[in-house]
Design a protein around this motif. Structure first.
Motif, PDB file in Angstrom:
ATOM      1  N   ARG A   1      -7.993   8.482   7.304  1.00  0.00           N
ATOM      2  CA  ARG A   1      -9.007   7.827   8.130  1.00  0.00           C
ATOM      3  C   ARG A   1     -10.221   7.444   7.293  1.00  0.00           C
ATOM      4  O   ARG A   1     -10.688   6.295   7.350  1.00  0.00           O
ATOM      5  N   GLU A   2     -10.753   8.400   6.511  1.00  0.00           N
ATOM      6  CA  GLU A   2     -11.922   8.084   5.693  1.00  0.00           C
ATOM      7  C   GLU A   2     -11.567   7.075   4.608  1.00  0.00           C
ATOM      8  O   GLU A   2     -12.338   6.143   4.332  1.00  0.00           O
ATOM      9  N   ALA A   3     -10.411   7.228   4.006  1.00  0.00           N
ATOM     10  CA  ALA A   3      -9.986   6.264   2.998  1.00  0.00           C
ATOM     11  C   ALA A   3      -9.886   4.866   3.604  1.00  0.00           C
ATOM     12  O   ALA A   3     -10.303   3.873   2.989  1.00  0.00           O
ATOM     13  N   GLY A   4      -9.347   4.781   4.814  1.00  0.00           N
ATOM     14  CA  GLY A   4      -9.221   3.487   5.473  1.00  0.00           C
ATOM     15  C   GLY A   4     -10.560   2.847   5.769  1.00  0.00           C
ATOM     16  O   GLY A   4     -10.733   1.631   5.614  1.00  0.00           O
TER      17      GLY A   4
ATOM     18  N   HIS B 116      -7.438   0.033  -5.895  1.00  0.00           N
ATOM     19  CA  HIS B 116      -8.562   0.739  -5.286  1.00  0.00           C
ATOM     20  C   HIS B 116      -8.460   2.248  -5.544  1.00  0.00           C
ATOM     21  O   HIS B 116      -7.366   2.816  -5.562  1.00  0.00           O
ATOM     22  N   ALA B 117      -9.600   2.878  -5.740  1.00  0.00           N
ATOM     23  CA  ALA B 117      -9.626   4.312  -6.046  1.00  0.00           C
ATOM     24  C   ALA B 117      -8.998   5.163  -4.948  1.00  0.00           C
ATOM     25  O   ALA B 117      -8.542   6.281  -5.219  1.00  0.00           O
ATOM     26  N   LEU B 118      -8.944   4.644  -3.714  1.00  0.00           N
ATOM     27  CA  LEU B 118      -8.415   5.421  -2.593  1.00  0.00           C
ATOM     28  C   LEU B 118      -7.054   4.927  -2.115  1.00  0.00           C
ATOM     29  O   LEU B 118      -6.551   5.403  -1.093  1.00  0.00           O
ATOM     30  N   ALA B 119      -6.447   4.010  -2.838  1.00  0.00           N
ATOM     31  CA  ALA B 119      -5.166   3.444  -2.395  1.00  0.00           C
ATOM     32  C   ALA B 119      -4.083   4.514  -2.290  1.00  0.00           C
ATOM     33  O   ALA B 119      -3.206   4.434  -1.421  1.00  0.00           O
ATOM     34  N   ARG B 120      -4.125   5.518  -3.125  1.00  0.00           N
ATOM     35  CA  ARG B 120      -3.078   6.544  -3.147  1.00  0.00           C
ATOM     36  C   ARG B 120      -3.150   7.478  -1.940  1.00  0.00           C
ATOM     37  O   ARG B 120      -2.233   8.270  -1.699  1.00  0.00           O
ATOM     38  N   PHE B 121      -4.250   7.398  -1.157  1.00  0.00           N
ATOM     39  CA  PHE B 121      -4.413   8.298  -0.016  1.00  0.00           C
ATOM     40  C   PHE B 121      -3.967   7.670   1.307  1.00  0.00           C
ATOM     41  O   PHE B 121      -4.335   8.136   2.376  1.00  0.00           O
ATOM     42  N   ARG B 122      -3.172   6.608   1.217  1.00  0.00           N
ATOM     43  CA  ARG B 122      -2.624   5.929   2.401  1.00  0.00           C
ATOM     44  C   ARG B 122      -3.711   5.570   3.411  1.00  0.00           C
ATOM     45  O   ARG B 122      -3.711   6.021   4.560  1.00  0.00           O
ATOM     46  N   PRO B 123      -4.672   4.758   2.992  1.00  0.00           N
ATOM     47  CA  PRO B 123      -5.794   4.413   3.874  1.00  0.00           C
ATOM     48  C   PRO B 123      -5.330   3.699   5.140  1.00  0.00           C
ATOM     49  O   PRO B 123      -4.533   2.765   5.082  1.00  0.00           O
ATOM     50  N   ASP B 124      -5.820   4.142   6.276  1.00  0.00           N
ATOM     51  CA  ASP B 124      -5.471   3.545   7.563  1.00  0.00           C
ATOM     52  C   ASP B 124      -6.459   2.413   7.853  1.00  0.00           C
ATOM     53  O   ASP B 124      -7.442   2.577   8.588  1.00  0.00           O
ATOM     54  N   VAL B 125      -6.187   1.258   7.269  1.00  0.00           N
ATOM     55  CA  VAL B 125      -7.093   0.121   7.372  1.00  0.00           C
ATOM     56  C   VAL B 125      -7.110  -0.450   8.786  1.00  0.00           C
ATOM     57  O   VAL B 125      -8.166  -0.867   9.292  1.00  0.00           O
TER      58      VAL B 125
ATOM     59  N   ALA C 174     -13.850  -9.893  11.403  1.00  0.00           N
ATOM     60  CA  ALA C 174     -12.850 -10.010  12.461  1.00  0.00           C
ATOM     61  C   ALA C 174     -11.422 -10.074  11.943  1.00  0.00           C
ATOM     62  O   ALA C 174     -10.485  -9.736  12.672  1.00  0.00           O
ATOM     63  N   VAL C 175     -11.244 -10.482  10.686  1.00  0.00           N
ATOM     64  CA  VAL C 175      -9.883 -10.772  10.221  1.00  0.00           C
ATOM     65  C   VAL C 175      -9.493 -10.093   8.917  1.00  0.00           C
ATOM     66  O   VAL C 175      -8.318 -10.117   8.546  1.00  0.00           O
ATOM     67  N   ILE C 176     -10.444  -9.474   8.219  1.00  0.00           N
ATOM     68  CA  ILE C 176     -10.149  -9.046   6.857  1.00  0.00           C
ATOM     69  C   ILE C 176      -9.066  -7.975   6.813  1.00  0.00           C
ATOM     70  O   ILE C 176      -8.321  -7.865   5.811  1.00  0.00           O
ATOM     71  N   HIS C 177      -8.898  -7.194   7.871  1.00  0.00           N
ATOM     72  CA  HIS C 177      -7.860  -6.155   7.838  1.00  0.00           C
ATOM     73  C   HIS C 177      -6.456  -6.752   7.722  1.00  0.00           C
ATOM     74  O   HIS C 177      -5.542  -6.092   7.235  1.00  0.00           O
ATOM     75  N   THR C 178      -6.285  -7.997   8.135  1.00  0.00           N
ATOM     76  CA  THR C 178      -4.989  -8.670   8.012  1.00  0.00           C
ATOM     77  C   THR C 178      -4.780  -9.257   6.624  1.00  0.00           C
ATOM     78  O   THR C 178      -3.689  -9.734   6.316  1.00  0.00           O
TER      79      THR C 178
ATOM     80  N   ALA D  98      -2.575  -1.730   0.140  1.00  0.00           N
ATOM     81  CA  ALA D  98      -3.090  -0.435   0.618  1.00  0.00           C
ATOM     82  C   ALA D  98      -2.615  -0.159   2.038  1.00  0.00           C
ATOM     83  O   ALA D  98      -3.384   0.300   2.858  1.00  0.00           O
ATOM     84  N   ALA D  99      -1.357  -0.404   2.328  1.00  0.00           N
ATOM     85  CA  ALA D  99      -0.851  -0.182   3.669  1.00  0.00           C
ATOM     86  C   ALA D  99      -0.770   1.307   3.966  1.00  0.00           C
ATOM     87  O   ALA D  99      -0.422   2.112   3.098  1.00  0.00           O
ATOM     88  N   ALA D 100      -1.104   1.667   5.208  1.00  0.00           N
ATOM     89  CA  ALA D 100      -1.056   3.071   5.605  1.00  0.00           C
ATOM     90  C   ALA D 100       0.383   3.530   5.717  1.00  0.00           C
ATOM     91  O   ALA D 100       1.270   2.740   5.981  1.00  0.00           O
TER      92      ALA D 100
END
Length: 251
Positions: A116-119, A178-187, A240-244, A249-251
């Motif tokens: 969650r925090e990584a995302g 990204h430094a947090l990519a390995r933590f499965r960020p929930d974007v 509005a759209v950047i998460h797409t 870095a897909a969760a």
């Protein structure tokens, strides 16, 4: 953003390419100072304020910011000629960030971050197009178990070429390094939580905290407020759209 005056230049900090410095101010606080005379000058400071205050409004941890008035004479006793020259060229308002005593640089192999925090951090970095949060140079600090975001000078890259800002701001964000990519960020979850908070009113409030002195005389803009609106517009559209458009870095 509060304004203070530097009373003592403590030491240069050579971790960053822009050569920030540690100063004491008349409020007795210690600040990491970024100078108007360094690197890309005031645009770096504008990016720091816009991103730092926006991140704080979204609930992310960012050191407190202050406009720090610097008298160039503070550098006269500095033996390093490079530092002395930087101080001489940076009289007036510079940007200070609260010094986080005891903080450690984030190491993705030594610390863990929940998805969650990584995302939330990856989504924010995608929003402002932060190209300087890689595993090689995380620009993250750990203090008492909390993760802090620092150094946003390499964001909002469209402000280096305003005529192409709309096109530049529409580009995807590559989070594979990204430094947090390995933590499965929930974007996706971060977008659902944070995107609705990025409103025109919030961006107007955030950009209003940038001192006029750092916005004056920008080619193509008649007033500092016109430039503030130009900073806000791509962020509002992008939220509005950047998460797409986050890649790698897909969760």
């Amino acid at each position: 953003m509060k304004e203070v005056a530097a009373t003592r230049f403590v030491a240069p900090l050579r971790e960053g390419g822009s050569l920030p410095g540690l100063v004491e101010a008349d409020d007795l606080g210690l600040y990491v100072l970024k100078f108007t005379g360094a690197g890309q000058g005031r645009k770096t400071l504008v990016a720091e304020v816009v991103c730092g205050e926006l991140a704080r409004a979204l609930g992310l941890r960012v050191p407190g910011l202050a406009a720090v008035r610097l008298d160039p004479v503070l550098g006269l006793g500095e033996p390093d000629q490079e530092v002395q020259g930087l101080l001489r060229s940076s009289g007036g308002l510079n940007l200070g960030m609260d010094f986080l005593s005891g903080a450690l640089g984030f190491d993705p192999l030594a610390f863990t971050v929940d998805p969650r925090e990584a995302g939330r951090i990856v989504w924010f970095d995608a929003l402002v197009n932060n190209v300087d949060r890689s595993w090689r140079n995380p620009n993250l600090l750990m203090q008492h178990g909390d993760l802090w975001l620092v150094d946003h000078g390499a964001t909002l890259i469209w402000h280096h070429n305003w005529p192409s800002a709309e096109t530049s701001a529409a580009r995807p964000y590559d989070a594979s390094d990204h430094a947090l990519a390995r933590f499965r960020p929930d974007v996706a979850a971060a977008a659902a939580e944070l995107a609705p908070l990025v409103t025109a009113d919030l961006l107007a409030e955030v950009t209003a905290r940038v001192p006029d002195a750092w916005l004056a005389d920008e080619p193509g803009f008649d007033t500092p407020d016109a430039l503030r609106r130009a900073y806000a517009a791509p962020l509002l559209a992008r939220a509005a759209v950047i998460h797409t458009r986050v890649q790698g870095a897909a969760a």
